[in-house]
Write an enzyme that holds these catalytic residues in place. Structure first.
Site, PDB file in Angstrom:
ATOM      1  N   TRP A 103      -6.221   1.729  -2.700  1.00 26.68           N
ATOM      2  CA  TRP A 103      -6.234   2.915  -1.951  1.00 26.68           C
ATOM      3  C   TRP A 103      -6.026   4.159  -2.777  1.00 26.68           C
ATOM      4  O   TRP A 103      -6.713   5.185  -2.628  1.00 26.68           O
ATOM      5  CB  TRP A 103      -5.113   2.955  -1.032  1.00 26.68           C
ATOM      6  CG  TRP A 103      -5.279   1.719   0.043  1.00 26.68           C
ATOM      7  CD1 TRP A 103      -4.497   0.640   0.362  1.00 26.68           C
ATOM      8  CD2 TRP A 103      -6.233   1.627   0.980  1.00 26.68           C
ATOM      9  NE1 TRP A 103      -4.906  -0.167   1.169  1.00 26.68           N
ATOM     10  CE2 TRP A 103      -6.007   0.459   1.659  1.00 26.68           C
ATOM     11  CE3 TRP A 103      -7.384   2.436   1.487  1.00 26.68           C
ATOM     12  CZ2 TRP A 103      -6.969   0.077   2.750  1.00 26.68           C
ATOM     13  CZ3 TRP A 103      -8.132   2.079   2.460  1.00 26.68           C
ATOM     14  CH2 TRP A 103      -7.994   0.982   3.142  1.00 26.68           C
ATOM     15  N   ASP A 172       1.086   8.807  -0.402  1.00 31.52           N
ATOM     16  CA  ASP A 172       0.585   8.105   0.677  1.00 31.52           C
ATOM     17  C   ASP A 172       1.374   6.928   0.908  1.00 31.52           C
ATOM     18  O   ASP A 172       1.404   5.822   0.183  1.00 31.52           O
ATOM     19  CB  ASP A 172      -0.986   7.321   0.180  1.00 31.52           C
ATOM     20  CG  ASP A 172      -1.555   6.495   0.987  1.00 31.52           C
ATOM     21  OD1 ASP A 172      -1.110   6.342   2.273  1.00 31.52           O
ATOM     22  OD2 ASP A 172      -2.478   5.936   0.854  1.00 31.52           O
ATOM     23  N   LYS A 196       0.128   0.713  10.625  1.00 34.13           N
ATOM     24  CA  LYS A 196       0.888  -0.279  10.055  1.00 34.13           C
ATOM     25  C   LYS A 196       2.427  -0.290  10.252  1.00 34.13           C
ATOM     26  O   LYS A 196       2.886  -1.367  10.786  1.00 34.13           O
ATOM     27  CB  LYS A 196       0.788  -0.189   8.391  1.00 34.13           C
ATOM     28  CG  LYS A 196      -0.461  -0.807   7.752  1.00 34.13           C
ATOM     29  CD  LYS A 196      -1.146  -0.037   6.830  1.00 34.13           C
ATOM     30  CE  LYS A 196      -2.637  -0.511   6.575  1.00 34.13           C
ATOM     31  NZ  LYS A 196      -3.578   0.556   5.963  1.00 34.13           N
TER      32      LYS A 196
END
Ligand code: PLP
Length: 360
Positions: A103, A172, A196
């Site tokens: 990511w 993030d 999530k």
């Protein structure tokens, strides 16, 4: 299937059963409107209350005041890989990024389209199995921000200490937001896709501090400008209404459970169940991440052979444990223990791991 399984999917992921039941109960007639939340205007007072409640719950749980704006946007966390540099990284300036996984790599690639990127640290040399030491980070003092990924969903590493940088910290937090107590005030921008640890897919939460917001470029398209959404309280255009509603219910569920202190305590117990099963059976299980970088949310480990890993995924599924096959870039097994997974689920899986080792 007559009962719910133990859902270890990495994302979209398990949601609290209490929340799903509440959604079901309120679905046909929300708050006496005679309509579903899915059918009301985002300008209706009922939605305004959902929006404002969700915002105050974030601030309350994270200990933030009104100098932090909470925004509900679309596009997923991936859209933030572009939107953040679009707003904050001028062409001739530098942003620092720590490269700790897939990511982060994507975020870096996007940022390079807008300005200069300095890699402040990387774990690429060891297949992202660790978080670089804080004192090894090289952060140029003129960086417009430092970007990190608090939990690396694919590789199974997590930051347990954070840099005290003199530059704005951007994070993030897609896969570990609200999973533990943190000094959230030390961050200038936090973002997370909801699917999530917060709710269903469809909404991306961006929490941005006023002083950083003030620095956003005015040349980016209106819809991609953080200032637009902050000025309109996330109602500039139609927000993902249903997803925000569910996030609000998940935040209320966290409060009812005792807030982040209680959630953290449970998460600590859950991860130690699984890591203990790995560490007490090192002849069979081998953790991917270095111990001091281990994730509490996504636990990655290997077995003696790929055949045994495949069989583990298959047999665990038959026993009611879903979503354990690891990502192809690590292989093996990945156990995702988001907030909604019970301690009982982790204990049952640890028992399964013991039995599986003995049988094989
Ligand atoms: C899942 C994930 C993303 C991507 O999220 P989307 O909402 O699918 O764009 C980004 N960062 C991290 C850490 C993730 O776990």
């Amino acid at each position: 299937m007559t009962q719910r399984v133990y859902n270890f999917n990495p994302g979209p992921a398990i949601l609290p059963q209490e929340v799903l039941i509440k959604v079901q109960k309120e679905l046909l007639n929300y708050g006496g409107t005679g309509m579903s939340v899915l059918e009301i205007s985002h300008r209706a007072k009922e939605y305004e209350a959902i929006n404002n409640d969700a915002i105050s719950l974030f601030r309350k749980l994270m200990g933030l005041d009104e100098t932090y704006k909470v925004l509900f946007l679309g596009g997923g966390a991936s859209s933030q890989f572009a939107m953040i540099p679009m707003n904050l990284l001028p062409k001739d300036k530098t942003a620092a990024y720590v490269e700790t996984g897939a990511w982060a790599e994507k975020a870096i690639k996007e940022a390079k389209k807008f300005g200069k990127v300095h890699i402040a640290g990387s774990s690429k040399d060891k297949n992202h199995s660790y978080i670089p030491q804080l004192d090894s980070l090289d952060i140029p003092s003129d960086s417009v921000y430092l970007h990190i990924t608090s939990n690396n969903t694919i590789f199974g590493t997590q930051w347990h200490q954070f840099p005290k940088a003199s530059v704005s910290l951007v994070c993030d937090m897609s896969s570990d937001i609200l999973s533990r107590r943190l000094d959230f005030k030390s961050f200038s921008l936090i973002y997370a896709g909801a699917q999530k640890n917060l709710g269903p897919a469809g909404v991306t939460v961006v929490i941005i501090k006023d002083d950083l917001l003030a620095k956003c470029s005015d040349t980016s398209p209106v819809i991609f400008n953080f200032k637009t959404h902050a000025a309109e309280n996330s109602l500039y255009n139609t927000p993902p209404v249903f997803a925000v509603y569910m996030v609000k219910l998940v935040l209320e569920w966290i409060v009812e459970r005792g807030g982040l202190a209680a959630i953290e305590k449970e998460n600590r117990a859950k991860q130690s169940c699984i890591y203990d099963a790995v560490d007490h059976n090192t002849d069979f299980y081998r953790g991917h991440s270095e111990k001091d970088s281990r994730s509490w949310m996504n636990l990655t480990f290997r077995l003696p052979s790929e055949a045994l890993e495949e069989k583990f995924a298959k047999e665990s599924k038959a026993a009611g444990f879903i979503g354990l096959k690891g990502h192809r870039s690590v292989g093996g097994i990945r156990v995702s223990l988001y907030n909604a997974m019970s301690l009982e689920g982790a204990e049952k899986l640890a028992e399964f791991m013991q039995k599986y080792r003995k049988a094989n």
